[in-house]
Enzyme design. Structure first.
Site, PDB file in Angstrom:
ATOM      1  N   ASP A   1      -2.472  -5.045   0.148  1.00  0.00           N
ATOM      2  CA  ASP A   1      -2.111  -6.443   0.744  1.00  0.00           C
ATOM      3  C   ASP A   1      -2.820  -7.050   2.155  1.00  0.00           C
ATOM      4  O   ASP A   1      -3.182  -8.124   2.320  1.00  0.00           O
ATOM      5  CB  ASP A   1      -0.780  -6.530   1.135  1.00  0.00           C
ATOM      6  CG  ASP A   1       0.026  -5.430   1.763  1.00  0.00           C
ATOM      7  OD1 ASP A   1      -0.778  -4.603   2.374  1.00  0.00           O
ATOM      8  OD2 ASP A   1       1.323  -5.122   1.991  1.00  0.00           O
TER       9      ASP A   1
ATOM     10  N   MET B   1       0.916  -1.130   0.218  1.00  0.00           N
ATOM     11  CA  MET B   1       0.064   0.023   0.039  1.00  0.00           C
ATOM     12  C   MET B   1       0.897   1.224   0.001  1.00  0.00           C
ATOM     13  O   MET B   1       2.018   1.246   0.074  1.00  0.00           O
ATOM     14  CB  MET B   1      -0.879   0.108   1.158  1.00  0.00           C
ATOM     15  CG  MET B   1      -1.813  -1.225   1.294  1.00  0.00           C
ATOM     16  SD  MET B   1      -2.867  -1.206   2.608  1.00  0.00           S
ATOM     17  CE  MET B   1      -3.923   0.120   2.340  1.00  0.00           C
ATOM     18  N   HIS B   2       0.426   2.380  -0.337  1.00  0.00           N
ATOM     19  CA  HIS B   2       0.608   3.529  -0.043  1.00  0.00           C
ATOM     20  C   HIS B   2       1.808   4.202  -1.118  1.00  0.00           C
ATOM     21  O   HIS B   2       2.190   5.372  -1.177  1.00  0.00           O
ATOM     22  CB  HIS B   2       1.141   4.041   1.225  1.00  0.00           C
ATOM     23  CG  HIS B   2       0.735   3.517   2.423  1.00  0.00           C
ATOM     24  ND1 HIS B   2      -0.733   3.799   2.659  1.00  0.00           N
ATOM     25  CD2 HIS B   2       0.869   2.436   3.469  1.00  0.00           C
ATOM     26  CE1 HIS B   2      -1.237   2.953   3.564  1.00  0.00           C
ATOM     27  NE2 HIS B   2      -0.320   2.316   4.159  1.00  0.00           N
TER      28      HIS B   2
END
Length: 485
Positions: A236, A79-80
């Site tokens: 995830d 992520m991110h």
């Protein structure tokens, strides 16, 4: 057949899942990280694509008939990560990853200029999130920022290269600080706070919905049918939850992957920023989740393995499957800073209690316990935000170790369960989302719980010692904070 791909930090995993829900085959390709400056963590976006294509190539080579029957594909991903694309759809610079800590000053600016951030995004501004990264780019690389046409997360970039469509799912989008998490839509207000607009964002879909179709060139390459749908997928952690069948409010798990997560499903948007708990959308409509996040879980053991030039399995073997009690050495696992509960990108790791007689086994045990203590911090943070968690399934690479599972049970004080397919949870969850997109089945029929391989309960003989060790350990972060970078 259904295909799941997990775009991780250290590698890409691909799994092939049959109609019965069983994993038929897996493949993996490794990825490299770049740390060009202190607190920086970057990756080449095209390396994700090459690894994803290579992993499916491996499956198609070894299992051509099975791959040819694939009807749906799901993607999960780290992520991110800020993947900045120009007008030509090509990356403008390396992606800035989830464990990058350079944007702490920008987090303070974002909190100051946007008082409604917590209510809309449901989270504190942390350097790991995507929005502060864009503020950093605007300040330090303005020539790059001016060229930004689209911002994609890692798995969305892989999707774009596989389908030609720029689409993101709700769970991953919730980790940007640009999503109105309760309403499940982009927030123009939060985008404007970072100099962006709605046109910089990809289209949004739910994780179980069709996002696009696989491009014909890849259908031909892998011998698939002409129309293979690609699901929205998930970040995830949400994908791991789908793989574990964690789709009912109250379901919880502990992930010991590169990072560590304590995850709980909720039936509503339940932000708790005061505890540095994340509140995100789940991968299915009408569900959300809370997470406590530690940035270096299995990564701490991998780091020790590298420093000692010894495989992790060889480090663990002399300790067996149980230890009598805590190591006299204490370890802070803040190798990449920390999120929950400290929200401190500058936090540093440390060993405390070393003596001339200290041996390697005590140091290895201290690393396992340090991660377990950090998980207990996360459990406490989630407990203060909502009801207590009574038990957890264990997933991620760290779930391979029975010793680590027992230490987690002793430290957390709740049962810990090792489950089947625990190491491919995110990729399995992605495959399940691919199936839901292709078949429109009831999620409860597809997202079933895996078989539990072993259960570890807290040992009464170790409880008092681990409680005391945890209370000692908790004093280390404030005492050592001044020595952080």
């Amino acid at each position: 057949m259904y295909l799941g791909m997990d775009i991780g930090t250290s590698g890409v995993k691909a799994v092939l899942v049959n109609e019965a829900g069983a994993v038929v085959a897996t493949a993996a390709r490794e990825l490299a990280l770049s740390h060009p400056a202190p607190l920086w963590s970057e990756q080449d976006p095209d390396a994700w694509v090459d690894a994803a294509i290579g992993a499916v190539d491996d499956l198609a080579s070894a299992h051509p008939r099975d791959v040819a029957q694939a009807r749906g594909i799901g993607l999960s991903g780290q992520m991110h990560g800020a993947t900045l694309l120009g007008q030509d759809g090509r990356p403008l610079r390396p992606a800035i990853l989830w464990n990058d800590g350079r944007s702490h000053a920008e987090c303070e600016r974002l909190e100051e200029c946007c008082p409604s951030l917590h209510a809309i995004a449901g989270n504190l501004a942390m350097p790991g999130f995507t929005a502060p990264k864009l503020l950093w780019v605007a300040c330090h690389e303005p020539e790059i920022f001016e060229q930004v046409a689209k911002v994609l997360l890692p798995k969305a970039y892989v999707r774009y290269r596989l389908t030609g469509e720029m689409v993101e799912d709700m769970s991953d989008a919730a980790g940007t600080l640009w999503l109105d998490v309760g309403q499940r839509r982009w927030s123009a207000l939060l985008l404007h706070a970072t100099g962006l607009d709605l046109h910089h964002m990809p289209r949004l879909v739910e994780g179980s919905e069709i996002s696009a179709a696989l491009a014909p060139e890849f259908s031909r390459r892998w011998g698939m049918a002409k129309e293979v749908v690609v699901a929205g997928g998930a970040g995830d952690c949400a994908a791991s939850a789908i793989g574990l069948g964690a789709i009912t409010p109250g379901d919880a798990f502990l992930s010991l992957g590169t990072s560590g997560v304590v995850f709980r499903v909720t039936d509503s948007f339940a932000p708790a920023p005061a505890s540095a708990v994340h509140a995100f959308c789940h991968a299915l409509p009408g569900l959300w989740h809370q997470m406590g996040v530690m940035l270096a879980a299995a990564a701490s053991l991998a780091w020790l393995s590298g420093v000692m030039a010894t495989p992790a399995a060889a480090l663990l073997a002399p300790l067996g499957e149980t230890v009598r009690g805590p190591s006299p050495v204490k370890f802070l696992p803040y190798l990449d800073g920390e999120r929950t509960p400290h929200n401190d990108a500058a936090a540093s790791g440390a060993f405390v209690g070393l003596r001339g007689a200290t041996g390697r086994d005590q140091i290895v045990q201290a690393v396992l316990e340090g991660v377990a203590f950090a998980a207990r911090d996360n459990l406490a943070a989630l407990g203060s935000a909502s009801s207590a968690i009574a038990e957890v399934d264990l997933v991620g690479g760290g779930s391979r170790s029975a010793l680590w599972a027992q230490i987690c049970a002793d430290v957390l004080g709740i049962p810990v369960h090792r489950v089947e397919e625990g190491e491919v949870g995110a990729a399995l969850g992605a495959a399940r989302l691919g199936r839901l997109a292709a078949t429109n089945e009831n999620p409860a029929q597809v997202c079933t719980r895996p078989r539990r391989l072993a259960s570890f309960t807290p040992r009464a003989s170790a409880k008092a010692a681990y409680d005391e060790a945890y209370h000692q350990w908790r004093k280390l972060y404030p005492a050592l904070k001044e020595f952080s970078l």
